[in-house]
Design a protein around this motif. Structure first.
Motif, mmCIF file in Angstrom:
data_model
loop_
_atom_site.group_PDB
_atom_site.id
_atom_site.type_symbol
_atom_site.label_atom_id
_atom_site.label_comp_id
_atom_site.label_asym_id
_atom_site.label_seq_id
_atom_site.Cartn_x
_atom_site.Cartn_y
_atom_site.Cartn_z
ATOM 1 N N THR A 92 -1.768 5.284 8.470
ATOM 2 C CA THR A 92 -0.781 5.092 7.407
ATOM 3 C C THR A 92 0.103 6.316 7.193
ATOM 4 O O THR A 92 0.987 6.293 6.332
ATOM 5 C CB THR A 92 -1.468 4.713 6.081
ATOM 6 O OG1 THR A 92 -2.512 5.654 5.801
ATOM 7 C CG2 THR A 92 -2.053 3.310 6.148
ATOM 8 N N ASP A 93 -0.106 7.358 7.965
ATOM 9 C CA ASP A 93 0.766 8.534 7.965
ATOM 10 C C ASP A 93 1.215 8.760 9.406
ATOM 11 O O ASP A 93 0.406 9.097 10.266
ATOM 12 C CB ASP A 93 0.017 9.753 7.431
ATOM 13 C CG ASP A 93 0.908 10.983 7.311
ATOM 14 O OD1 ASP A 93 1.946 11.046 8.007
ATOM 15 O OD2 ASP A 93 0.560 11.895 6.530
ATOM 16 N N ARG A 98 -0.823 4.580 -1.632
ATOM 17 C CA ARG A 98 -1.655 4.883 -0.458
ATOM 18 C C ARG A 98 -2.996 5.513 -0.847
ATOM 19 O O ARG A 98 -4.041 5.123 -0.303
ATOM 20 C CB ARG A 98 -0.900 5.803 0.499
ATOM 21 C CG ARG A 98 -1.700 6.198 1.745
ATOM 22 C CD ARG A 98 -0.840 6.929 2.747
ATOM 23 N NE ARG A 98 -1.605 7.364 3.904
ATOM 24 C CZ ARG A 98 -2.105 8.573 4.057
ATOM 25 N NH1 ARG A 98 -1.911 9.499 3.099
ATOM 26 N NH2 ARG A 98 -2.790 8.897 5.142
ATOM 27 N N THR A 118 -2.834 -1.030 10.715
ATOM 28 C CA THR A 118 -3.193 -1.232 9.305
ATOM 29 C C THR A 118 -2.821 -2.619 8.808
ATOM 30 O O THR A 118 -3.690 -3.370 8.357
ATOM 31 C CB THR A 118 -2.518 -0.165 8.423
ATOM 32 O OG1 THR A 118 -2.920 1.139 8.886
ATOM 33 C CG2 THR A 118 -2.920 -0.326 6.959
ATOM 34 N N TYR A 127 0.806 -1.215 0.000
ATOM 35 C CA TYR A 127 0.000 0.000 0.000
ATOM 36 C C TYR A 127 0.850 1.281 0.000
ATOM 37 O O TYR A 127 0.385 2.339 -0.440
ATOM 38 C CB TYR A 127 -0.954 0.031 1.209
ATOM 39 C CG TYR A 127 -0.323 0.580 2.464
ATOM 40 C CD1 TYR A 127 -0.286 1.956 2.708
ATOM 41 C CD2 TYR A 127 0.266 -0.261 3.399
ATOM 42 C CE1 TYR A 127 0.320 2.458 3.850
ATOM 43 C CE2 TYR A 127 0.876 0.237 4.530
ATOM 44 C CZ TYR A 127 0.897 1.602 4.754
ATOM 45 O OH TYR A 127 1.498 2.102 5.873
ATOM 46 N N VAL A 128 2.090 1.207 0.494
ATOM 47 C CA VAL A 128 2.877 2.416 0.724
ATOM 48 C C VAL A 128 3.036 3.237 -0.552
ATOM 49 O O VAL A 128 2.891 4.461 -0.547
ATOM 50 C CB VAL A 128 4.260 2.059 1.316
ATOM 51 C CG1 VAL A 128 5.135 3.298 1.386
ATOM 52 C CG2 VAL A 128 4.096 1.458 2.702
ATOM 53 N N ALA A 145 6.924 1.693 5.355
ATOM 54 C CA ALA A 145 6.750 0.414 6.040
ATOM 55 C C ALA A 145 8.006 -0.411 5.821
ATOM 56 O O ALA A 145 8.698 -0.271 4.807
ATOM 57 C CB ALA A 145 5.526 -0.338 5.505
ATOM 58 N N ILE A 150 5.312 8.285 5.779
ATOM 59 C CA ILE A 150 4.535 7.220 5.139
ATOM 60 C C ILE A 150 5.527 6.187 4.625
ATOM 61 O O ILE A 150 6.225 6.406 3.631
ATOM 62 C CB ILE A 150 3.671 7.770 3.987
ATOM 63 C CG1 ILE A 150 2.667 8.796 4.518
ATOM 64 C CG2 ILE A 150 2.953 6.631 3.271
ATOM 65 C CD1 ILE A 150 1.858 9.488 3.435
ATOM 66 N N LEU A 208 -7.415 3.505 9.084
ATOM 67 C CA LEU A 208 -6.370 3.265 8.093
ATOM 68 C C LEU A 208 -5.801 4.585 7.563
ATOM 69 O O LEU A 208 -4.589 4.726 7.396
ATOM 70 C CB LEU A 208 -6.916 2.431 6.936
ATOM 71 C CG LEU A 208 -7.553 1.082 7.286
ATOM 72 C CD1 LEU A 208 -8.049 0.396 6.019
ATOM 73 C CD2 LEU A 208 -6.583 0.191 8.035
ATOM 74 N N GLU A 229 0.604 0.304 15.253
ATOM 75 C CA GLU A 229 0.331 -0.461 14.034
ATOM 76 C C GLU A 229 -1.130 -0.906 14.008
ATOM 77 O O GLU A 229 -1.527 -1.828 14.721
ATOM 78 C CB GLU A 229 1.248 -1.685 13.981
ATOM 79 C CG GLU A 229 2.720 -1.343 13.794
ATOM 80 C CD GLU A 229 3.100 -1.250 12.334
ATOM 81 O OE1 GLU A 229 2.200 -1.169 11.478
ATOM 82 O OE2 GLU A 229 4.304 -1.276 12.038
#
Length: 271
Positions: A90-91, A63, A247, A59-60, A126, A124, A86, A245
């Motif tokens: 994610t940020d 996004r 997501t 997803y990174v 992972a 953003i 989410l 975490e």
């Protein structure tokens, strides 16, 4: 029978070693689970009683597309964790809004604090992607500036020796109920790769770590099927949040025999 989607990505190398554990535990709880790629245009999300976001590890770089997908799914069925969670999680600028003790973080390439060692990463990201560890203040500033130039928010943090001595502690909660905790292998130790994040040891968290983790959970009003709260201690012993975490976390299900069942029961409760 209740049906749920286990949402993954186009995992040609089968990196997700928790999927079959989860699906088997769901089945024991009367939940028929099926793995689906989040970006599969043929997937009928409305056919499921719930859609559970799990190993969406691509997803990174996509996004916006991923969050648009999450909002669409939520129009038709229950999404766990919810799309609003989410979007926020994610940020990593969420750390600025958490209102609880977090690892000291500088959010620009200018006027870096005078630390012995730096970790610089995008907000953003992972799996330690685009992350560096350096003792060179100028190199840290240069990497942060490079991230800014590409339109990303840099995070500049001190490297904490406690990560190697005591370790980073991850506390796992399913439907806000504590399941288990592990001590994680440092991801930025020389000679380690990003894949080493799955190496860990089961541990009993200290009372002050549990207290902080539960304050973090209390700050999030939405339903949470799973939450992994990563903590580390500062040199003075104070526990702080290094990451939250919500997501696509690795859940360390193989380390605690009861963990897959704990997750399955939490899903049944939320349904």
């Amino acid at each position: 029978m209740t049906t749920c989607a286990y949402v993954t990505f186009d995992d040609k190398d089968d990196h997700d070693d928790e999927r079959e554990l989860v699906l088997a535990a769901w089945k024991e709880e009367g939940v028929d689970g099926r793995a689906e790629r989040w970006d599969d245009p043929a997937a009928d999300w409305a056919a499921y009683d719930a859609v559970v976001v799990r190993s969406v590890w691509d997803y990174v770089s996509r996004r916006d597309e991923f969050l648009a997908w999450a909002r669409r799914v939520e129009e038709h069925t229950k999404l766990l964790n919810p799309a609003s969670v989410l979007a926020d999680n994610t940020d990593k600028t969420y750390l600025r809004r958490l209102g609880l003790p977090v690892v000291p973080t500088h959010w620009s390439a200018e006027n870096l604090p005078d630390w012995q060692e730096y970790v610089v990463k995008p907000a953003i990201s992972a799996g330690a992607r685009d992350t560096i560890r350096t003792t060179d203040r100028a190199a840290a500033a240069a990497h942060a500036a490079l991230l800014e130039a590409s339109g990303r928010t840099p995070m500049v943090q001190p490297y904490l020796d406690m990560v190697e001595s005591e370790g980073e502690t991850s506390l796992l909660y399913f439907n806000r109920r504590f399941s288990h905790a592990v001590r994680r292998t440092p991801m930025l130790t020389p000679g380690k790769s990003g894949a080493d994040h799955v190496r860990a040891q089961l541990r009993t968290p200290d009372p002050d770590q549990v207290e902080l983790a539960e304050k973090v959970l209390a700050a999030i009003p939405q339903a949470l099927l799973y939450a992994r709260i990563d903590l580390v201690r500062l040199p003075d012993g104070t526990p702080v949040v290094i990451e939250l975490e919500l997501t696509e976390p690795y859940l360390f299900l193989r380390y605690e025999p009861q963990a897959p069942g704990n997750l399955a029961r939490a899903l049944r409760e939320l349904l």
